[in-house]
Design a protein around this motif. Structure first.
Motif, short mmCIF file in Angstrom:
data_model
loop_
_atom_site.label_atom_id
_atom_site.label_comp_id
_atom_site.label_asym_id
_atom_site.label_seq_id
_atom_site.Cartn_x
_atom_site.Cartn_y
_atom_site.Cartn_z
N CYS A 28 1.26 -1.62 -0.39
CA CYS A 28 -0.17 0.03 -0.03
C CYS A 28 0.84 1.02 -0.02
N GLY A 29 2.15 0.96 0.59
CA GLY A 29 2.68 2.09 0.35
C GLY A 29 3.57 2.99 -1.35
N ALA A 30 3.04 2.56 -2.09
CA ALA A 30 3.21 2.79 -3.33
C ALA A 30 2.57 4.31 -3.63
N GLY A 64 6.85 -1.75 0.53
CA GLY A 64 5.20 -2.32 0.76
C GLY A 64 6.11 -3.76 1.17
N TYR A 65 4.97 -4.39 1.61
CA TYR A 65 5.11 -5.74 1.75
C TYR A 65 5.21 -6.68 0.17
N LEU A 66 6.31 -7.63 0.65
CA LEU A 66 6.11 -8.53 -0.49
C LEU A 66 5.69 -10.02 -0.52
N PHE A 90 11.05 0.04 1.78
CA PHE A 90 10.02 1.36 2.01
C PHE A 90 8.92 1.13 2.96
N GLY A 91 8.74 1.25 4.52
CA GLY A 91 8.33 1.11 5.05
C GLY A 91 8.26 -0.03 5.55
N SER A 92 7.49 -0.05 6.77
CA SER A 92 8.00 -0.68 7.75
C SER A 92 8.05 -2.50 7.42
N CYS A 93 6.97 -3.23 7.05
CA CYS A 93 6.99 -4.33 6.08
C CYS A 93 8.08 -4.69 5.43
N THR A 94 8.91 -4.00 5.00
CA THR A 94 10.13 -4.73 4.25
C THR A 94 10.93 -4.86 5.38
N MET A 99 3.01 -5.50 9.91
CA MET A 99 1.89 -5.82 10.34
C MET A 99 1.46 -6.85 9.07
N TYR A 100 2.48 -7.91 8.90
CA TYR A 100 2.11 -8.99 8.13
C TYR A 100 2.43 -9.84 8.99
N TRP A 101 3.32 -10.18 10.27
CA TRP A 101 4.54 -10.24 10.37
C TRP A 101 4.20 -11.86 11.23
N ALA A 121 11.36 3.86 7.14
CA ALA A 121 10.26 3.23 7.81
C ALA A 121 9.40 3.48 7.16
N GLY A 122 8.13 3.48 8.31
CA GLY A 122 6.88 4.06 8.78
C GLY A 122 5.95 3.33 8.42
N CYS A 123 4.78 3.25 8.70
CA CYS A 123 3.71 2.49 7.97
C CYS A 123 2.72 3.73 7.39
N MET A 124 2.22 3.84 6.90
CA MET A 124 3.38 4.41 5.92
C MET A 124 4.32 5.41 5.72
S1 SF4 Z 1 4.23 -0.49 5.86
FE1 SF4 Z 1 2.62 -0.15 6.17
S2 SF4 Z 1 1.83 0.55 4.27
FE2 SF4 Z 1 3.90 -0.18 3.75
S3 SF4 Z 1 2.97 -2.29 2.76
FE3 SF4 Z 1 3.48 -2.50 4.90
S4 SF4 Z 1 1.19 -2.43 5.87
FE4 SF4 Z 1 1.23 -1.37 3.85
#
Ligand code: SF4
Lengths: 215, 300, 618
Positions: A28-30, A64-66, A90-94, A99-101, A121-124
């Motif tokens: 979603c960070g896109a 974002g998440y992969l 980009f984002g905490s997912c990476t 939140m996809y932990w 870091a950051g979401c998003m």
């Molecule tokens: S870090 Fe947050 S905004 Fe970015 S892809 Fe993950 S869930 Fe979505």
């Protein structure tokens, strides 16, 4: 053989001031990219422009998440890029899954599979954060601080092994021979473990996180 | 130094000058577009940085000999076309070939690139080339119509002759008597430059930057140089035919002015579909050009 | 006298030997053909410029002669014939009949250029047409029937038109020899002369694939045996061009004085030819863009290029004629080269369907290089002979004031880029197909012939003045206006200058600069595999169809469909249908198989007959 070094001097300066990015808009960070590119924040003033293909790009942006399925494509695209090349998570997912932990089909730590140069870091992360990250990247590149692709080349076996844990690397790697060998080794290892596996083990095996990054 | 020696010096020096100025054109184009879009935009020398970076990249992927030769041929083809167009009263090689020679020299570059793209074997690239050629079939006709009207008007196909006939101030420029032809040619120029309503060949969202899809690193660097020279040459044709050439400084000013008009159109236009673009060239610009041609034929 | 007989004997004897001995050993038929062509060339070289009289039965005489134009055309013919005979070394599968017919065909073509009277001309013409017909059929009647019949019908129609034209001239002047006809052509009334010229030009136009008489050409070219197609399209069409030259400039010059036939100082014939030529060039090249088969594409391209020649003939001043003759040579060279390359591709892969080829540059690099050379000449890139001739044609068109046809001609040459790129991309570039992984490069005979053809292509491109010089000599010997402003490397027209050498050297230097810039850029990485491409991160296997070659210019086709619908073929089919319809009614009414009806008709006819010869004396 001399150890490869990131470019410095004129080359490093030019490289830093002209980053062409391939934004792999996965998560979603896109959605934060358009404001960063358009008139309010205008990324182009740093010489950063989106490019259509990995052949032309210097910067791989993972927004974002992969999922595992996407990771294959990301790795393929990364390997097709000419050097020097940089990866920005980009984002905490990476970073750690965000939140996809506990998701079964996304990867948690991107730096196990690709050499990350910089995390934002950051979401998003807001555009300000992105710009901040990019300026740091640019300054670092000018000084020759970032050497992700060199790490990737030197520890190719490590990365391939990690990749082999989650996907069939034979099809998706440019170096088919190496991929074949490592794939067979990993399979062998996995088969041996499976022979005396409990349910807990199987879960672990499916997503084994190797300890420690290579030096 | 005698005239011949001076000319040879210019032949060697001019390409370097034009490359640098062309890169500045491209940078200015990005800046101007950014300002129109209410952005700050990159510095005006951004494209020079880009080229330095592209040439410093390591290990771009190579798909074969023709793939490497393609950008080289594109660059060299543009370089040789550059020498056949007088720039700011400097004749360079233009006594050895006329407008028609130049028109066909201009084809070497795209042809070389097309062959390189072909060996790259990416279907996107080939679609881009097919589109570019279709577009070319469209604008060449318009271009030729207006060039013929100029030749008909002056009775010569030599650039130097045409420039000489326009000397003596703004009032003598051919853009006034041949206004319709100039208008048609300007439309054709928009297609030649690949600016916005006619940027189907490189549409990044449709065909992933088309012909350039497989080119990275120094290949792309060569193509950037080719593009930079191309802009000067293509606007230069217009300057020499309709705006009366001029001294070196004024020549580049005029050429940039022509480019600037194209940029303004580029900044606010969406993209045609390729079929529409082709049909467009064969309708309105061609009609305007033909009316201009008929007027020239009648009034002469 | 004897030399001419030797010459004829060399070819016809060679044909006979190849036919008789060829079935014993394939080597023999190839060797005999090769030898006959070389021997013929040597004999021709010794003949110089002279006139020969051959006595036939009953004391009739036919005249053959050699002048500069003949030499030009014959050397062109023998050159391409030599290329074909060289290439034929790799084609044992062709029947001895083919080899024999080929030699006779060369003989017929050469004799056309040599003949100096109506009888010998017509005889040579028929020899050439019939043997070509035989060659189209030489491997199988069933497969080739439609193309061969079409070719035959059109050739026959063309020959009849030529015959009618000659007959009118003969009836009016009672002279058989060309020179006598020219001398006494003043006696012919203008009406008859115009009719004769119209018939002659139409008849020769069939051979020169002039629209609307072109419909046979694409089929016949693409169905003829592959090594021979280069000769077929490069040389045999030039007999038509030669015929038009003869008809036009021997006879039409007489019409110059008639004010009714002149528009703006040019004869009306010129106007018609210019327009026909331009439309032929433009239309045929648009059709060529949409072909799916390589040979069809090149065949339509031939029609288009012949349109340039007719266009230039129509202009009929010094530039136009120089352009026409030089383009005749240019077309012969590059079309022979391209067709020979295609023959090599077909020999190695078995098809010329462009969508099923691709990536052959990896396996046949030499063929690719020369395909590029041929393409440069076809597209008219400076430094090749194609540009020299096209440039003169453009200048002629603009200088002559034919602005609209010239625009069409320009558009045609842009369309040439389109179809040429489709040709070379679909066959040589793009991904290599699985089944062509083990294709080999063409044999030595082929690439030697490529080199032999490429040399003059570049030579006359870098020295355009040499080509113009040769043609100026020819035109001067015919007392026609000739271009005189040329040096070895440059040609100057009233409009501008073209210096081939400067362009060549300049491009060479630019290429070196380009290569230096390229090598400054450092090392490159070889693509890991054929599928190492940008495909949005996707990986595909080799079987995946990545070759963009079907519906190549689909968007163009959609826009031009209204134009492409206009087809001469359809018109002729309509006429055919009409005739069939009338014949059908005819059959239904009169051949109904009913005895009573026949009796009834007979009675009517008899009554009419009797009434018509009935005389009533007052
Ligand atoms: S870090 Fe947050 S905004 Fe970015 S892809 Fe993950 S869930 Fe979505």
């Amino acid at each position: 053989m001399t150890k490869a070094k990131p470019p410095k001097g004129l080359k490093g300066w030019a490289q830093g001031r002209s980053l062409w990015m391939l934004h792999f808009c996965t998560g979603c960070g896109a959605i934060e990219m358009p404001p960063t590119m358009t008139s309010r924040y205008d990324m182009e003033r740093f010489g950063i422009t989106p490019m259509a293909t990995p052949r032309q790009a210097d910067l791989l942006l993972i927004t974002g998440y992969l999922t595992v399925k996407t990771l294959k494509r990301v790795i393929r695209s990364y390997e097709q890029m000419p050097e020097p090349k940089y990866v920005v998570g980009f984002g905490s997912c990476t970073v750690n899954g965000g939140m996809y932990w506990d998701s079964y089909n996304t990867i948690k730590r991107l730096d196990l599979y690709l050499p990350i140069d910089l995390y934002i870091a950051g979401c998003m992360p807001r555009p300000e954060a992105i710009i901040d990250g990019f300026t740091e990247l640019i300054e670092g590149i000018k000084k020759g601080k970032f050497d992700g692709w060199i790490r990737y080349k030197e520890n190719l076996e490590y990365y391939k092994r990690n990749q082999a844990m989650v996907m069939d690397i034979r099809k998706w790697s440019l170096d088919a021979e190496l991929a074949e060998r490592i794939w067979n080794e990993v399979q062998e290892e996995r088969r041996k473990r499976f022979e005396r596996a409990t349910v807990k083990h199987v879960y672990e095996l499916a997503e084994r996180i190797p300890e420690g990054l290579p030096k | 130094m005698n005239a011949v020696g001076l000319n040879i010096t210019w032949i060697i020096f001019m390409p370097i000058l034009v490359i640098i100025i062309g890169l500045f054109y491209l940078g200015a184009a990005r800046k101007i577009t950014a300002r129109i879009q209410n952005r700050y935009g990159p510095p005006i020398y951004q494209n020079i940085i880009d080229v330095i970076k592209l040439f410093s990249k390591k290990n771009p992927t190579n798909h074969g000999v023709m793939f490497s030769l393609g950008p080289v041929m594109a660059f060299s083809g543009m370089l040789i076309s550059l020498l056949f167009i007088p720039i700011g009263n400097k004749a360079l090689l233009s006594f050895n070939g006329d407008i028609i020679v130049l028109l066909y020299l201009l084809v070497i570059a795209p042809l070389g690139m097309a062959l390189g793209v072909g060996e790259g074997g990416n279907p996107m690239g080939t679609i881009g080339i097919a589109r570019a050629l279709t577009l070319m079939l469209g604008y060449e006709v318009v271009l030729v119509i207006s060039i013929i009207s100029v030749i008909l008007y002056t009775g010569s196909a030599s650039f130097m002759e045409i420039i000489k006939m326009q000397s003596g101030g703004v009032g003598h420029w051919f853009i006034w008597p041949l206004f319709l032809s100039a208008l048609a040619m300007d439309m054709a120029l928009q297609g030649m430059l690949g600016e916005k309503p006619f940027d189907q060949p490189v549409a990044p969202h449709e065909v992933a930057s088309g012909p350039m899809v497989e080119f990275g690193g120094k290949y792309l660097g060569l193509l950037q140089l080719y593009h930079a020279i191309g802009i000067v040459v293509e606007t230069g044709i217009f300057v020499n035919l309709f705006l009366g050439g001029g001294t070196l400084f004024w020549w580049f000013v005029k050429s940039f002015a022509v480019f600037f008009v194209a940029l303004l159109i580029n900044a606010v236009m969406p993209r045609f579909r390729i079929g529409q673009a082709f049909a467009f060239f064969w309708t309105y610009p061609a009609a305007i050009g033909l009316i201009g041609l008929i007027l020239v034929a009648i009034l002469k | 006298m004897m030399k001419l007989l030797y010459f004829i004997g060399c070819f016809s004897g060679g044909a006979l030997l190849a036919f008789l001995l060829g079935s014993f050993s394939p080597l023999l038929k190839k060797f005999i053909t090769f030898l006959a062509v070389i021997l013929g060339a040597v004999l021709f070289a010794t003949m110089g410029t002279s006139t020969y009289q051959l006595s036939l039965l009953f004391g009739n005489q036919v005249i053959f002669g050699i002048d500069t134009l003949t030499q030009f055309m014959v050397w062109m013919t023998l050159g391409i014939a030599f290329i074909v005979s060289l290439v034929l070394w790799s084609h044992s599968e062709l029947s001895p009949t083919f080899f024999a017919l080929f030699l006779l065909n060369v003989l017929g073509t050469v004799l056309i250029f040599m003949s100096r009277d109506i009888v010998s001309f017509f005889f040579s013409w028929e020899l050439m047409s019939w043997t070509a017909f035989g060659m189209i059929l030489s491997d199988g009647w069933e497969k080739k029937r439609s193309a061969a019949v079409k070719y035959f019908m059109w050739s026959a129609a063309g020959a009849y038109m030529v015959l009618i034209g000659f007959s009118i001239l003969f009836a009016a002047t009672s002279a058989i020899r060309f020179e006598n006809i020219v001398m006494s052509v003043g006696r012919v009334s203008h009406g008859w002369l115009i009719t004769a010229i119209a018939f002659l030009v139409a008849g020769f136009g069939v051979k020169a694939a002039m629209m609307p008489f072109h419909v046979w050409a694409p089929d016949a070219y693409s169905e003829s045996p592959h090594p021979f197609t280069g000769f077929f399209s490069g040389i045999l069409s030039k007999t038509g061009v030669y015929g038009i030259f003869i008809a036009f400039f021997y006879l039409a010059a007489r019409l110059e004085a008639v004010p009714m036939l002149r528009v703006h100082g040019t004869s009306i014939f010129g106007y018609i030819m210019v327009w026909i030529g331009a439309i032929t060039a433009f239309g045929a090249s648009l059709i060529a863009v949409h072909q799916e088969y390589g040979k069809k594409l090149l065949a339509w391209s031939s029609v288009s290029q012949l349109g340039y020649i007719i266009f230039a003939f129509g202009i009929a001043d010094s530039l136009g004629m120089t352009g026409a003759l030089s383009h005749a040579l240019a077309h012969a060279l590059f079309k022979a080269l391209l067709f020979t390359i295609l023959a090599g591709v077909i020999m190695r892969t078995g098809t010329d369907h462009m969508a099923s080829l691709g990536g052959l540059i990896k396996r046949m690099p030499l063929s690719f290089i020369f395909a590029v050379v041929g393409g440069l000449a076809l597209a008219g890139i400076p430094m090749t002979i194609g540009f020299t001739s096209k440039w003169i044609i453009y200048e002629a068109g603009i200088n002559g004031g034919y602005i609209f046809p010239t625009t069409l001609i320009f558009a045609a040459s842009t369309a040439a880029f389109l179809y040429y790129y489709r040709f070379v991309y679909s066959i040589f570039l793009g991904p290599l197909h699985e089944e062509h992984q083990n294709v080999k490069e063409v044999p030595a005979t082929y690439w030697i012939s490529y080199i032999l053809l490429a040399i003059p292509i570049f030579y006359f491109g870098l020295y355009p003045g040499k080509l113009v010089g040769i043609i100026s000599t020819i035109l001067q010997s015919y007392n026609l206006p000739a271009l005189t402003t040329y040096t070895a490397t440059s040609v100057t027209t009233p409009l501008g200058t073209f210096n081939g050498m400067v362009v060549g050297l300049g491009f060479g230097a630019a290429l070196i600069v380009g290569l230096i810039v390229y090598f400054i850029g450092g090392r490159v990485r070889k693509a890991a595999s054929q599928t190492d491409k940008y495909l949005a991160g996707e990986v595909v296997t080799n079987e995946f169809e990545l070759h963009y070659s079907v519906d190549f210019y689909r968007f163009l086709e959609r826009k031009l469909s209204w134009l492409l619908k206009i087809s001469a073929q359809k018109f002729y089919e309509f006429i055919g249908e009409l005739i069939r319809f009338v014949a059908d009614i005819n059959r239904k009414m009169f051949f109904c198989g009913n005895g009573q009806a026949y009796l009834y008709y007979m009675t009517i006819v008899l009554t009419i007959l009797i009434l018509s010869i009935w005389r009533i004396k007052p």
